[in-house]
Design an enzyme around this catalytic site. Structure first.
Site, PDB file in Angstrom:
ATOM      1  N   TYR A 265      29.598  41.750  11.257  1.00  0.00           N
ATOM      2  CA  TYR A 265      28.359  40.985  11.345  1.00  0.00           C
ATOM      3  C   TYR A 265      28.473  39.987  12.492  1.00  0.00           C
ATOM      4  CZ  TYR A 265      30.628  37.592   8.045  1.00  0.00           C
ATOM      5  OH  TYR A 265      31.467  36.717   7.402  1.00  0.00           O
ATOM      6  N   CYS A 266      27.329  39.668  13.087  1.00  0.00           N
ATOM      7  CA  CYS A 266      27.260  38.795  14.267  1.00  0.00           C
ATOM      8  C   CYS A 266      28.274  39.212  15.340  1.00  0.00           C
ATOM      9  CB  CYS A 266      27.474  37.339  13.873  1.00  0.00           C
ATOM     10  SG  CYS A 266      26.930  36.162  15.147  1.00  0.00           S
ATOM     11  N   PRO A 267      28.231  40.487  15.774  1.00  0.00           N
ATOM     12  CA  PRO A 267      29.197  40.935  16.783  1.00  0.00           C
ATOM     13  C   PRO A 267      28.981  40.244  18.113  1.00  0.00           C
ATOM     14  CG  PRO A 267      27.489  42.603  16.465  1.00  0.00           C
ATOM     15  CD  PRO A 267      27.252  41.535  15.424  1.00  0.00           C
TER      16      PRO A 267
ATOM     17  N   LYS B  75      38.152  41.698  12.216  1.00  0.00           N
ATOM     18  CA  LYS B  75      37.631  40.409  12.684  1.00  0.00           C
ATOM     19  C   LYS B  75      37.769  39.337  11.604  1.00  0.00           C
ATOM     20  CE  LYS B  75      33.115  38.468  14.061  1.00  0.00           C
ATOM     21  NZ  LYS B  75      31.759  38.843  14.502  1.00  0.00           N
TER      22      LYS B  75
END
Length: 280
Positions: free
Chosen positions: A147-149, A160
């Site tokens: 998420y939110c790359p 991550k």
């Protein structure tokens, strides 16, 4: 590297710890706080600042998230899972915050010599140094199915544990990172995976929302087989600030800074009300 070195070695750091204020501390206050500090640091009224913050069970959405075709259903789902929802004023997409996630803002004076990448690079260097006794395998590149790359995702072996965003206000720059310290990174990712599934469904959208694979996200404890707490990492950060500058001050907001905070906080409240009102 010289500029990065200069960014991380100011004459003094101003340390503001808001990591233990509890569930009533709103993420809206956090973003207003960073804006106020950015103005103060940019005008030379404050030294380079480091602010720690924790928010309980909050999903912070990015501006593109608010344009999902079924966003109100997505928000209803997050609320049904016990999360508060806000829309932030810096870049990026949705992230999950809870009491196992420590956020750090490093607020630097902006100048023509410091470009946006150097703020990001300084934060990457700071975190690598912070955890150097535990690992030398932290990499910075986009984990596309997180998420939110973003280009400055921090990972170990492809998983991550942190993401970085940056917001420039006047002559100051707030570089913000969330660190998944404890808990399950995959569980947090699954929450947002469901949010996007509900909020987008099968609709085609101009914006490319992440296709989240929960297995690419993990906490530091999961990655390093440690039992770190948010408080442990807080203490590490404080020691590191002393190492880098030799002087740390802990003055709270004062004078004009309080006025800037109040103004920015009011703006954040109004912006969120507008953004969320449109979804009803």
């Amino acid at each position: 590297m010289e500029t990065i070195h200069a960014l991380l070695h100011p004459q003094a750091y101003r340390f503001i710890d808001q990591s233990s204020l509890g569930p009533t501390f709103s993420a809206l206050q956090s973003f207003a706080m960073d804006d106020a500090l950015s103005i103060s640091v940019g005008e030379g009224l404050s030294p380079t600042a480091a602010r720690l913050w924790v928010h309980h069970d909050t999903v912070v959405l990015g501006i593109p998230d608010a344009r999902l075709p079924y966003i109100s259903d997505g928000i209803d789902f997050l609320k049904s899972e016990g999360y508060q929802v806000i829309v932030r004023n810096s870049g990026g997409l949705g992230v999950v915050l809870d009491d196992g996630v420590l956020n750090l803002s490093l607020i630097f004076p902006d100048s023509k010599e410091v470009n946006i990448h150097e703020g990001y690079d300084a934060m990457v260097a700071f975190i690598r140094s912070l955890l150097s006794d535990l690992t030398n395998e932290i990499e910075a590149y986009e984990i596309t199915r997180s998420y939110c790359p973003g280009t400055y995702d921090l990972s170990i072996h492809g998983k991550k544990f942190a993401g970085i965003s940056q917001r420039r206000v006047k002559s100051g720059s707030a570089v913000q990172i969330y660190l998944d310290v404890s808990g399950s990174g995959a569980q947090r990712a699954f929450l947002l995976k469901r949010f996007y599934e509900i909020g987008k469904r099968a609709e085609k959208t101009r914006f490319k929302y992440p296709d989240i694979d929960p297995t690419v996200m993990a906490s530091l404890n999961e990655l390093l087989a440690t039992d770190l707490t948010v408080e442990d990492v807080r203490d590490r950060i404080l020691r590191k600030l002393y190492d880098l500058s030799g002087k740390v001050v802990t003055t709270p907001l004062e004078g004009e800074e309080i006025e800037w905070f109040n103004k920015r906080f009011e703006q954040m409240i109004q912006r969120n009300e507008k953004a969320l009102d449109r979804l009803k």
